[in-house]
Scaffold this motif. Structure first.
Motif, mmCIF file in Angstrom:
data_model
loop_
_atom_site.group_PDB
_atom_site.id
_atom_site.type_symbol
_atom_site.label_atom_id
_atom_site.label_comp_id
_atom_site.label_asym_id
_atom_site.label_seq_id
_atom_site.Cartn_x
_atom_site.Cartn_y
_atom_site.Cartn_z
ATOM 1 N N LYS A 25 0.843 -1.206 0.000
ATOM 2 C CA LYS A 25 0.000 0.000 0.000
ATOM 3 C C LYS A 25 0.877 1.255 0.000
ATOM 4 O O LYS A 25 0.654 2.184 -0.787
ATOM 5 N N GLU A 29 1.182 4.173 -2.880
ATOM 6 C CA GLU A 29 0.947 5.597 -2.591
ATOM 7 C C GLU A 29 2.151 6.445 -2.993
ATOM 8 O O GLU A 29 2.001 7.544 -3.537
ATOM 9 N N GLU A 33 2.286 9.385 -5.781
ATOM 10 C CA GLU A 33 2.745 10.761 -5.506
ATOM 11 C C GLU A 33 3.769 11.204 -6.544
ATOM 12 O O GLU A 33 3.870 12.386 -6.866
ATOM 13 N N THR A 51 -7.259 1.458 -1.306
ATOM 14 C CA THR A 51 -5.968 2.091 -1.627
ATOM 15 C C THR A 51 -6.093 2.911 -2.902
ATOM 16 O O THR A 51 -5.657 4.071 -2.966
ATOM 17 N N ILE A 55 -5.872 7.101 -3.455
ATOM 18 C CA ILE A 55 -4.910 7.709 -4.388
ATOM 19 C C ILE A 55 -5.633 8.672 -5.326
ATOM 20 O O ILE A 55 -5.201 9.813 -5.539
ATOM 21 N N ARG A 58 -6.653 11.914 -3.817
ATOM 22 C CA ARG A 58 -5.553 12.881 -3.656
ATOM 23 C C ARG A 58 -5.058 13.403 -5.009
ATOM 24 O O ARG A 58 -4.016 14.040 -5.092
#
Ligand SMILES: NC(=O)c1ccc[n+]([C@@H]2O[C@H](COP(=O)([O-])OP(=O)(O)OC[C@H]3O[C@@H](n4cnc5c(N)ncnc54)[C@H](O)[C@@H]3O)[C@@H](O)[C@H]2O)c1
Length: 255
Positions: A25, A29, A33, A51, A55, A58
């Motif tokens: 996980k 992430e 990013e 998960t 993502i 965001r």
């Protein structure tokens, strides 16, 4: 400096197993990013979905795919679905794994087989499918397999786990030699201690604290999933590296 370093992986398509929790996980992430498009897969389909959803919330790019790495059809289905939506796969990350603690004289053959099946055979099935997709779509990339420092040393209660991780290194070296002609590179990462449920289970099995487990390291702290992701990223971007096993273990094993 740890995870402050940022790669630019916009346009990179990453398919990852074991993404519902723990290290997988965190790796998903981190790559998200850095701009990558992530296919998050796990046998815990709801966890993989969580998960991926987080993502996307965001501002990242992710899809989720239920998978059992020991089941060829489910692996092929998940990878096909990801490649169809993302347009291919550039980096496949094998992070799914299982661990239990059993002294070898008390270990059932069924438990030995379960751990070898997920950690070794599952890694083979996913790597084979990913390599096939890269060859068919003429998009050579790299494959990263999460092994362990248990791929380099034995430990009490972990004969099955350690054997499965030694197998991963043999697989990685063989795949690196076979797939090189297609421009595909294959490497392993060997984490030491990343504080996940698996480590809590191990500490319980060894009847010791996680702090005591860290005592064998030069650095007396766990590694973060982002630090494992940095190791994977470095292996992925460096076109001269294949068939290697990188220890990201705070200074535990020096070979
Ligand atoms: N945590 C550590 O310190 C550490 C150290 C060295 C290596 N590793 C390796 O890193 C990987 C991730 O470990 P973790 O600590 O995050 O463990 P974890 O138990 O927290 O997560 C493992 C994930 O794999 C998934 N999974 C298990 N069997 C599966 C299957 N058949 N198909 C698909 N998914 C399956 C689980 O649902 C879970 O989400 C494992 O391969 C583990 O052996 C972990």
């Amino acid at each position: 400096m740890t995870s402050d370093f940022h790669y630019d992986f916009r346009g990179t398509r990453v398919f990852l197993t074991g993404g519902a929790r723990g290290m997988g996980k965190g790796i998903a992430e981190t790559f998200a990013e850095w701009g990558a498009t992530i296919g998050v897969s796990d046998s815990n389909g709801a966890g993989a979905e969580d998960t991926a959803r987080a993502i996307v919330a965001r501002g990242g790019r992710a899809t989720s795919h239920p998978i059992d790495v020991t089941d060829e059809a489910s692996v092929q289905e998940a990878l096909d679905a990801f490649c169809d939506s993302a347009g291919g796969v550039d980096l496949a990350i094998n992070a799914a794994g299982v661990l239990s603690v059993h002294h070898v004289v008390n270990m059932d053959v069924a438990e030995w087989r379960r751990v070898l099946d997920v950690n070794a055979t599952g890694t083979f099935i996913v790597a084979r499918a990913a390599a096939g997709a890269m060859i068919d779509r003429r998009t050579p990339g790299s494959i990263a397999c999460i092994a362990s420092i248990s791929a380099k040393k034995g430990s009490p209660g972990l004969a099955h786990y350690s054997a499965s991780k030694f197998a991963v290194l043999g697989l990685v070296q063989s795949l690196a030699r076979e797939l090189g002609e297609h421009g595909i590179r294959v490497n392993a990462i060997c984490p030491g201690t990343v504080h996940t449920q698996m480590i809590d289970d191990l500490a319980e099995g060894w009847a010791m604290s996680v702090e005591d487990m860290l005592d064998i390291q030069v650095q007396k702290r766990p590694q973060t999933p982002a630090e494992i992701a940095l190791g994977i990223a470095g292996l992925h971007v460096n076109a001269a590296v294949t068939g290697q096993a990188l220890n990201v273990d705070g200074g535990t094993v020096f070979h």
